[in-house]
Design a protein around this motif. Sequence first.
Motif, PDB file in Angstrom:
ATOM      1  N   TYR A 131      32.252  41.865  50.132  1.00 18.95           N
ATOM      2  CA  TYR A 131      33.425  40.978  50.159  1.00 18.95           C
ATOM      3  C   TYR A 131      33.831  40.580  48.736  1.00 18.95           C
ATOM      4  N   ALA A 132      32.859  40.276  47.900  1.00 16.10           N
ATOM      5  CA  ALA A 132      33.160  39.879  46.520  1.00 16.10           C
ATOM      6  C   ALA A 132      33.852  41.031  45.780  1.00 16.10           C
ATOM      7  N   HIS A 133      33.366  42.244  45.960  1.00 16.18           N
ATOM      8  CA  HIS A 133      33.991  43.401  45.296  1.00 16.18           C
ATOM      9  C   HIS A 133      35.407  43.631  45.817  1.00 16.18           C
ATOM     10  N   ALA A 134      35.606  43.451  47.113  1.00 19.00           N
ATOM     11  CA  ALA A 134      36.945  43.638  47.674  1.00 19.00           C
ATOM     12  C   ALA A 134      37.929  42.615  47.106  1.00 19.00           C
ATOM     13  N   VAL A 135      37.471  41.398  46.902  1.00 17.19           N
ATOM     14  CA  VAL A 135      38.349  40.364  46.345  1.00 17.19           C
ATOM     15  C   VAL A 135      38.665  40.661  44.879  1.00 17.19           C
ATOM     16  N   VAL A 136      37.701  41.197  44.131  1.00 17.39           N
ATOM     17  CA  VAL A 136      38.010  41.645  42.770  1.00 17.39           C
ATOM     18  C   VAL A 136      39.068  42.749  42.838  1.00 17.39           C
ATOM     19  N   ALA A 156      32.851  48.259  47.491  1.00 13.41           N
ATOM     20  CA  ALA A 156      32.710  47.497  48.742  1.00 13.41           C
ATOM     21  C   ALA A 156      32.338  48.432  49.888  1.00 13.41           C
ATOM     22  N   VAL A 157      32.994  49.577  49.956  1.00 21.33           N
ATOM     23  CA  VAL A 157      32.694  50.556  51.009  1.00 21.33           C
ATOM     24  C   VAL A 157      31.274  51.094  50.841  1.00 21.33           C
TER      25      VAL A 157
END
Length: 183
Positions: A131-136, A156-157
């Motif tokens: 989730y953190a990577h997706a928000v970045v 994220a994947v």
Amino acid sequence: GDERLAESDYAGALAAYDQAIEIDPAYAAAHSHRCHVLALLQDHDAAAASCQQAIDLTGDDAESLAYYAIAHLSRGDTHTGLELAEKAVAADQLNWLAQVALAEGHRARGTLADSLSAAEQAVNLAPGIAYAHAVVGDALLSLNYWDDAKAEYEQAVAIEPGNGLWLLRLAAWYSDRGDREEA
């Protein structure tokens, strides 16, 4: 509930949290995690109500405030969502979810550099959280850093290959890329 949530079994996680709350209505973490699952299921009004119950039980803990902020942001309430996110960070600056909520709030408000800063802080605090990577990735995309955004969505994947939310973000990146190339 947490195991089912980790497996992206949102219906199973919701049922488990509902059962935990039925057994112990004062179990604040179950209300907070229920809020998160309801947000993932796009039931933002129910998510906000569940977060409010968690906050009523615990006071201003960062996790409940962050989930509550995200629920408000998902309903389009940028002002309250960002206010709650700032309160979550004030409660615990080292909480990755509070930083995610802050990043989402800044992105909704259009303060994109602040969004990226908070999102990167979330990844620094929790590098193994998809989730953190997706928000970045979302923050980078908002700033038109397309290739960097793609790398974050791919991360994220890689962390949660079975989570359709991250696959959808990556698919949207490819779709947007096609639109850019045609322009």
